[in-house]
Design a protein around this motif. Structure first.
Motif, PDB file in Angstrom:
ATOM      1  N   LEU A 131       5.457  -6.954  -6.086  1.00  0.00           N
ATOM      2  CA  LEU A 131       4.317  -6.033  -6.113  1.00  0.00           C
ATOM      3  C   LEU A 131       3.095  -6.691  -6.739  1.00  0.00           C
ATOM      4  CD1 LEU A 131       6.081  -2.712  -7.187  1.00  0.00           C
ATOM      5  CD2 LEU A 131       5.204  -3.292  -4.906  1.00  0.00           C
ATOM      6  N   ASP A 132       3.285  -7.423  -7.830  1.00  0.00           N
ATOM      7  CA  ASP A 132       2.164  -8.102  -8.486  1.00  0.00           C
ATOM      8  C   ASP A 132       1.499  -9.112  -7.550  1.00  0.00           C
ATOM      9  OD1 ASP A 132       2.588  -6.606 -10.764  1.00  0.00           O
ATOM     10  OD2 ASP A 132       3.608  -8.226 -11.865  1.00  0.00           O
ATOM     11  N   ALA A 133       2.305  -9.825  -6.782  1.00  0.00           N
ATOM     12  CA  ALA A 133       1.739 -10.798  -5.839  1.00  0.00           C
ATOM     13  C   ALA A 133       0.921 -10.081  -4.766  1.00  0.00           C
ATOM     14  CB  ALA A 133       2.848 -11.635  -5.206  1.00  0.00           C
ATOM     15  N   GLY A 134       1.431  -8.970  -4.273  1.00  0.00           N
ATOM     16  CA  GLY A 134       0.692  -8.196  -3.271  1.00  0.00           C
ATOM     17  C   GLY A 134      -0.576  -7.590  -3.826  1.00  0.00           C
ATOM     18  N   LYS A 135      -0.537  -7.144  -5.071  1.00  0.00           N
ATOM     19  CA  LYS A 135      -1.739  -6.598  -5.723  1.00  0.00           C
ATOM     20  C   LYS A 135      -2.778  -7.700  -5.922  1.00  0.00           C
ATOM     21  CE  LYS A 135       0.808  -3.051  -8.262  1.00  0.00           C
ATOM     22  NZ  LYS A 135       1.264  -2.606  -9.600  1.00  0.00           N
ATOM     23  N   ALA A 136      -2.312  -8.860  -6.380  1.00  0.00           N
ATOM     24  CA  ALA A 136      -3.222  -9.984  -6.603  1.00  0.00           C
ATOM     25  C   ALA A 136      -3.881 -10.434  -5.310  1.00  0.00           C
ATOM     26  CB  ALA A 136      -2.478 -11.155  -7.256  1.00  0.00           C
ATOM     27  N   ALA A 139      -3.587  -6.728  -1.152  1.00  0.00           N
ATOM     28  CA  ALA A 139      -2.928  -6.069  -0.030  1.00  0.00           C
ATOM     29  C   ALA A 139      -2.163  -4.807  -0.418  1.00  0.00           C
ATOM     30  CB  ALA A 139      -1.964  -7.050   0.643  1.00  0.00           C
ATOM     31  N   LEU A 140      -1.831  -4.668  -1.704  1.00  0.00           N
ATOM     32  CA  LEU A 140      -1.041  -3.518  -2.144  1.00  0.00           C
ATOM     33  C   LEU A 140      -1.817  -2.672  -3.140  1.00  0.00           C
ATOM     34  CD1 LEU A 140       2.494  -5.125  -2.671  1.00  0.00           C
ATOM     35  CD2 LEU A 140       1.648  -3.881  -0.661  1.00  0.00           C
ATOM     36  N   ARG A 141      -1.476  -1.412  -3.184  1.00  0.00           N
ATOM     37  CA  ARG A 141      -2.082  -0.477  -4.129  1.00  0.00           C
ATOM     38  C   ARG A 141      -1.843  -0.954  -5.558  1.00  0.00           C
ATOM     39  NH1 ARG A 141      -0.745   5.489  -2.098  1.00  0.00           N
ATOM     40  NH2 ARG A 141      -1.252   5.821  -4.277  1.00  0.00           N
ATOM     41  N   THR A 142      -2.784  -0.670  -6.408  1.00  0.00           N
ATOM     42  CA  THR A 142      -2.653  -1.083  -7.804  1.00  0.00           C
ATOM     43  C   THR A 142      -2.098   0.026  -8.685  1.00  0.00           C
ATOM     44  OG1 THR A 142      -4.944  -0.461  -8.248  1.00  0.00           O
ATOM     45  CG2 THR A 142      -4.511  -2.767  -7.609  1.00  0.00           C
ATOM     46  N   ASP A 143      -1.940   1.216  -8.138  1.00  0.00           N
ATOM     47  CA  ASP A 143      -1.501   2.356  -8.940  1.00  0.00           C
ATOM     48  C   ASP A 143       0.004   2.622  -8.847  1.00  0.00           C
ATOM     49  OD1 ASP A 143      -1.603   3.178  -6.291  1.00  0.00           O
ATOM     50  OD2 ASP A 143      -2.304   5.202  -6.772  1.00  0.00           O
ATOM     51  N   LEU A 171      12.867   4.667   6.780  1.00  0.00           N
ATOM     52  CA  LEU A 171      12.337   5.186   5.516  1.00  0.00           C
ATOM     53  C   LEU A 171      11.731   4.076   4.671  1.00  0.00           C
ATOM     54  CD1 LEU A 171      14.991   7.831   4.406  1.00  0.00           C
ATOM     55  CD2 LEU A 171      12.652   8.235   5.216  1.00  0.00           C
ATOM     56  N   MET A 172      12.355   2.906   4.682  1.00  0.00           N
ATOM     57  CA  MET A 172      11.810   1.792   3.907  1.00  0.00           C
ATOM     58  C   MET A 172      10.481   1.340   4.499  1.00  0.00           C
ATOM     59  SD  MET A 172      12.601   0.477   1.081  1.00  0.00           S
ATOM     60  CE  MET A 172      14.333   0.418   0.734  1.00  0.00           C
ATOM     61  N   SER A 173      10.308   1.444   5.798  1.00  0.00           N
ATOM     62  CA  SER A 173       9.011   1.130   6.415  1.00  0.00           C
ATOM     63  C   SER A 173       7.939   2.106   5.953  1.00  0.00           C
ATOM     64  CB  SER A 173       9.129   1.166   7.943  1.00  0.00           C
ATOM     65  OG  SER A 173       9.924   0.115   8.397  1.00  0.00           O
ATOM     66  N   VAL A 174       8.312   3.364   5.801  1.00  0.00           N
ATOM     67  CA  VAL A 174       7.373   4.367   5.290  1.00  0.00           C
ATOM     68  C   VAL A 174       6.965   4.004   3.858  1.00  0.00           C
ATOM     69  CG1 VAL A 174       7.130   6.796   4.615  1.00  0.00           C
ATOM     70  CG2 VAL A 174       8.186   6.205   6.812  1.00  0.00           C
ATOM     71  N   VAL A 175       7.932   3.582   3.048  1.00  0.00           N
ATOM     72  CA  VAL A 175       7.637   3.175   1.673  1.00  0.00           C
ATOM     73  C   VAL A 175       6.655   2.003   1.682  1.00  0.00           C
ATOM     74  CG1 VAL A 175       8.620   2.152  -0.427  1.00  0.00           C
ATOM     75  CG2 VAL A 175       9.792   4.056   0.699  1.00  0.00           C
ATOM     76  N   LEU A 176       6.919   0.993   2.504  1.00  0.00           N
ATOM     77  CA  LEU A 176       6.029  -0.170   2.562  1.00  0.00           C
ATOM     78  C   LEU A 176       4.638   0.236   3.028  1.00  0.00           C
ATOM     79  CD1 LEU A 176       5.597  -3.186   2.210  1.00  0.00           C
ATOM     80  CD2 LEU A 176       6.438  -3.505   4.542  1.00  0.00           C
ATOM     81  N   ASP A 177       4.545   1.091   4.037  1.00  0.00           N
ATOM     82  CA  ASP A 177       3.234   1.552   4.494  1.00  0.00           C
ATOM     83  C   ASP A 177       2.493   2.284   3.372  1.00  0.00           C
ATOM     84  OD1 ASP A 177       3.573   0.466   6.999  1.00  0.00           O
ATOM     85  OD2 ASP A 177       4.121   2.362   7.955  1.00  0.00           O
ATOM     86  N   GLY A 178       3.223   3.043   2.576  1.00  0.00           N
ATOM     87  CA  GLY A 178       2.614   3.755   1.467  1.00  0.00           C
ATOM     88  C   GLY A 178       2.149   2.842   0.339  1.00  0.00           C
ATOM     89  N   LEU A 179       2.728   1.661   0.240  1.00  0.00           N
ATOM     90  CA  LEU A 179       2.337   0.706  -0.798  1.00  0.00           C
ATOM     91  C   LEU A 179       1.091  -0.096  -0.430  1.00  0.00           C
ATOM     92  CD1 LEU A 179       5.857  -0.671  -1.792  1.00  0.00           C
ATOM     93  CD2 LEU A 179       4.365   0.830  -3.146  1.00  0.00           C
ATOM     94  N   ARG A 180       0.776  -0.153   0.838  1.00  0.00           N
ATOM     95  CA  ARG A 180      -0.385  -0.936   1.274  1.00  0.00           C
ATOM     96  C   ARG A 180      -1.685  -0.264   0.838  1.00  0.00           C
ATOM     97  NH1 ARG A 180       1.053  -4.452   5.859  1.00  0.00           N
ATOM     98  NH2 ARG A 180       3.129  -3.861   6.559  1.00  0.00           N
ATOM     99  N   ARG A 181      -2.658  -1.088   0.516  1.00  0.00           N
ATOM    100  CA  ARG A 181      -3.997  -0.556   0.242  1.00  0.00           C
ATOM    101  C   ARG A 181      -4.576  -0.058   1.541  1.00  0.00           C
ATOM    102  NH1 ARG A 181      -7.795  -4.367  -3.097  1.00  0.00           N
ATOM    103  NH2 ARG A 181      -9.189  -3.000  -1.948  1.00  0.00           N
ATOM    104  N   ARG A 182      -5.207   1.070   1.486  1.00  0.00           N
ATOM    105  CA  ARG A 182      -5.779   1.651   2.712  1.00  0.00           C
ATOM    106  C   ARG A 182      -6.905   0.802   3.270  1.00  0.00           C
ATOM    107  NH1 ARG A 182      -3.086   6.122   3.402  1.00  0.00           N
ATOM    108  NH2 ARG A 182      -2.640   7.540   1.703  1.00  0.00           N
TER     109      ARG A 182
END
Length: 186
Positions: A131-136, A139-143, A171-182
């Protein structure tokens, strides 16, 4: 005092036993040691020399799966962009959760509670790294944090075995989509 290294044939037998147990758990929560010995191509005595009880064998399957899941995170980050590394890790998490469900169903509550308690932090740390790598990378939400994501995916443990194949990965795809920054590119 350290334990002497296993003979190569003994190490191979142990690995085959664990792999046979993992395969059996993926098929059913009801694991019989004689079936595992047969699948592994070893006798009952060999199985019991390595694992004196059913619980010892199932705990080893669980520990190895946790270790593989945890060590996969840095390797995936080295080989892939952060979101793809996370996607591949979450895919492994689905496989791990399926085996975990079988192990926990087959163990007494005290035994599985101890296993879960010892695996929670390493798994959370591995996910946190992804998650930290994706945030950095932006690409991923910071919250969100690893603990929250693990709480969200804990629902997988409630799926029935017959709905696992058709439901867990979507369901895991839904989780990943929810983690992406809009506002991030997909």
């Amino acid at each position: 005092m350290s334990t002497p290294p296993r003979r190569p044939d003994a190490a191979r037998n142990r690995t085959r036993i664990v792999e046979a147990a993992r395969a059996a758990l993926a098929e059913s929560d009801h694991v019989h040691l004689n079936e595992i010995a047969r699948r592994a191509g070893v006798g009952q005595g060999t199985l019991y020399r390595h694992f004196p009880s059913r619980e010892a064998l199932l705990a080893e399957v669980y520990r190895r799966d946790v270790e593989e899941l945890v060590t996969a995170a840095p390797a995936l980050l080295t080989a892939h962009e952060p979101v793809e590394a996370l996607r591949r890790w979450l895919d492994r998490l689905v496989d791990y959760a399926e085996i975990k469900h079988g192990v926990l169903a087959a163990l007494e509550p005290a035994a599985w509670q101890d296993l879960v308690a010892h695996s929670r932090n390493p798994v959370e740390d591995a996910l946190g790294r992804l998650l930290d790598a994706g945030k950095a990378a932006g690409a991923l939400r910071t919250d969100v944090d690893a603990r929250g994501v693990l709480q969200l995916v804990a629902y997988l443990g409630r799926l029935d075995r017959d709905e696992w194949k058709s439901t867990a990965r979507p369901l895991m795809s839904v989780v990943l989509d929810g983690l992406r920054r809009r506002d991030a590119e997909r």
